[in-house]
Structures are given as structure tokens and as C-alpha cells.
Design a protein around this motif. Structure first.
Motif: not given
Length: 313
Positions: A109, A113, A170
Motif C-alpha cells: 500500500i 500510494v 486509498i
């Protein structure tokens, strides 16, 4: 009496000339090879690239290394806040989950990102900078005043505002970081665009009928791409740090595991006051290492593309 015409002799076969596409591919391969030869002379750049390769490999192989159930709260293999041991090298969180597994899974993640947010930020900054530098006059004045407004405003504050008013996901974090961190890229690209358009071949392209779109896409954009590449590598580290900050403040997606989310969970569990250092140290060190690796790669790329700057070796 008629003379018979003899047929012409066939031309001797000669080497065929390469096409324009083949020449372009050969030039690109030569440029990439030259770039790599210069890049690998910088020890700091190789160190950062090696670290990034290992972290990216860990993120890609996370489902095989730790399994998909590492995030499960109901099937946690340990008890809450266990100290590091042979079974749990980094201890457990407040739900009994392995912190090593969460750290490996959270890299997916955090890297995703960071990459997407930096790409969005650089894309916006490149577009704004090329338009402002190409058209000039009042277009540039208006665009750059907007850019200056974004530049003087604290990026983190704007990102917090956007992450608060939008749904917690996200993609919200990516948009919040991307649309607030582009002004620096825009100013750099605008200055480079003005310098490029003062060269003689731009005047020749316009004299031959090249319009605004032709000049910006075929002449300006390829020449600013080295600057954009260096700015991207430097922006990824900032994006990862901003994502970790937003997650630490509780503005991230609570359904996914990230390094910033682990720090926020540690704060909520009282790891600071209770002395559970193994809950705080690993995600913080991971964030610092990734940010440092991207910074080393970015500085090296910038030094290779612009040798006047130099870089630590």
C-alpha cells in the motif's frame, strides 16, 4: 535491320538502409546504455536502487511470503502485544497479529500510494508548466499566480482538508497528495520550457508550420522529460511520507494495512507510554529507509542528467 534491346542487368544487392523507426530505437537504446553507464558510477545511487529493488520484490511477493490472512483480526496467531520472539521476530500488535507480516504486507500500500501520488503530481505540474512557459503573456501570469497560491499554502494542511471532506480510501489519499504537491514541478518545468523555446530549432519548427500542439509535444516535452524523471523519483519519497502522516492522523483507509496505519495503531494502543518499542520502530524505520532510497536515486538521476550539479558518490 532492327537491333534487339538487351534487358538491363539486375542491380547488385546492397545493404538496406534502416528505417526511421529503427534509427529511433537504436538512439533510445544507446541513450539508455549511456545513462546506465553513468548511473552505476555513483555508489549512493546503486545503494538506493538495490534497496528499492529488494523492497519492491518483497511487496510483490507479499502474498507468498506472509499470506493473505495476515490482516485478519479473528484468526490472529498470537496474543496481544507480544515482545519479539522466535515465532514473531518483530512481536505482535494489539490484536495478536505478526508485525513482521503486517510490515511486509503494508509495503504494497505504501509503495502504491507513493508511486501513484507522485505520478499524478508530476503529470499536473508538467502540464501546467509547459502551458505556462509556452503561451506566456497573461496565460502565464494567471497560471503562475495560482501556482504560487498552492506553493505558499502548506501541502500537508491542504491534503488533510481534502482527505477529510472526501471518502476515506486509498484513492482519496492519492488524489489529496497529487493535487497539492505539483507547484514545485510546475515552476521547474516552466523555466525549462522557456529556455527550450528560445533555441533556434523551435523557430525553424514554427516557420515550417508547426502549431502549438506540435511544438509542445514533439519538441518541448521530450526535452523536459529528464527533469520530470528526476522530479518524480524525488517526489515519491515525499508522497510516501505524506501518506504515512495522513494515515497516522487517522485519515487513511482503515480497511487496509500501511506503514503509516501501523504507526497510528501503535499510537492508539499506547505503545509510546507502555514502552512497546517493537510496535513503533519497524514501520518508522521502513518509511525512513524507503524515503532515503528514493532520495538517493533521485539525486543520482538528477546528477547524471545534469552533470553540473554533481552528486555524492
Amino acid at each position: 535491320m532492327t537491333l534487339e534491346k538487351t534487358p538491363p542487368l539486375p542491380a547488385a544487392p546492397g545493404p538496406s538502409l534502416p528505417s526511421a523507426a529503427a534509427l529511433a530505437r537504436a538512439r533510445r537504446r544507446a541513450s539508455v546504455a549511456r545513462f546506465w553507464r553513468q548511473y552505476r558510477t555513483h555508489r549512493s545511487g546503486l545503494l538506493g536502487l538495490t534497496a528499492l529493488a529488494l523492497i519492491a520484490l518483497m511487496a510483490l511477493l507479499a502474498p507468498l511470503l506472509v499470506g493473505d490472512d495476515v490482516q485478519s483480526v479473528t484468526h490472529a496467531p498470537g496474543t496481544a502485544l507480544e515482545s519479539p520472539s522466535g515465532q514473531f521476530p518483530l512481536g505482535t500488535d494489539q490484536f495478536g497479529r505478526s508485525l513482521l507480516g503486517l510490515l511486509v504486507w503494508g509495503s504494497r500500500i505504501s509503495l502504491t500510494v507513493g508511486l501513484l501520488a507522485a505520478a499524478l503530481s508530476v503529470a499536473i505540474g508538467t502540464l501546467v508548466g509547459i502551458i505556462a512557459g509556452h503561451y506566456g503573456r497573461w496565460y502565464s501570469t494567471v497560471i503562475m499566480r495560482i501556482t504560487d497560491w498552492f506553493l505558499v499554502m502548506p501541502t500537508l494542511v491542504l491534503a488533510i482538508v481534502l482527505a477529510t471532506v472526501m471518502s476515506r480510501s486509498i484513492w482519496t489519499i492519492v488524489v489529496a497528495i497529487g493535487v497539492t504537491s505539483w507547484p514545485t514541478t510546475a515552476r521547474l518545468v516552466r523555466a525549462q520550457t522557456i529556455a527550450i523555446e528560445s533555441r533556434p530549432y523551435i523557430e525553424r519548427a514554427r516557420a515550417l508550420g508547426g502549431g502549438h500542439r506540435h511544438v509542445m509535444t514533439r519538441h518541448v516535452l521530450p526535452n523536459v522529460m529528464p527533469l520530470v524523471l528526476a522530479q518524480t523519483t524525488l517526489g515519491i519519497s515525499s508522497a510516501i511520507l505524506t501518506e504515512a502522516t495522513l494515515a497516522f492522523l487517522g485519515l487513511g483507509d482503515p480497511t487496509v494495512v500501511s506503514w503509516g496505519g501501523l504507526l497510528q495503531d501503535a499510537r492508539e494502543a499506547g505503545a509510546v507510554s507502555s514502552g512497546h518499542w517493537w510496535y513503533l520502530a519497524p514501520p518508522g524505520i521502513a518509511i525512513a529507509c524507503v524515503a532515503l532510497a528514493f532520495t538517493l536515486c533521485g539525486r543520482t538521476v538528477e546528477a547524471v542528467l545534469n552533470p553540473k550539479l554533481g552528486a555524492p558518490r
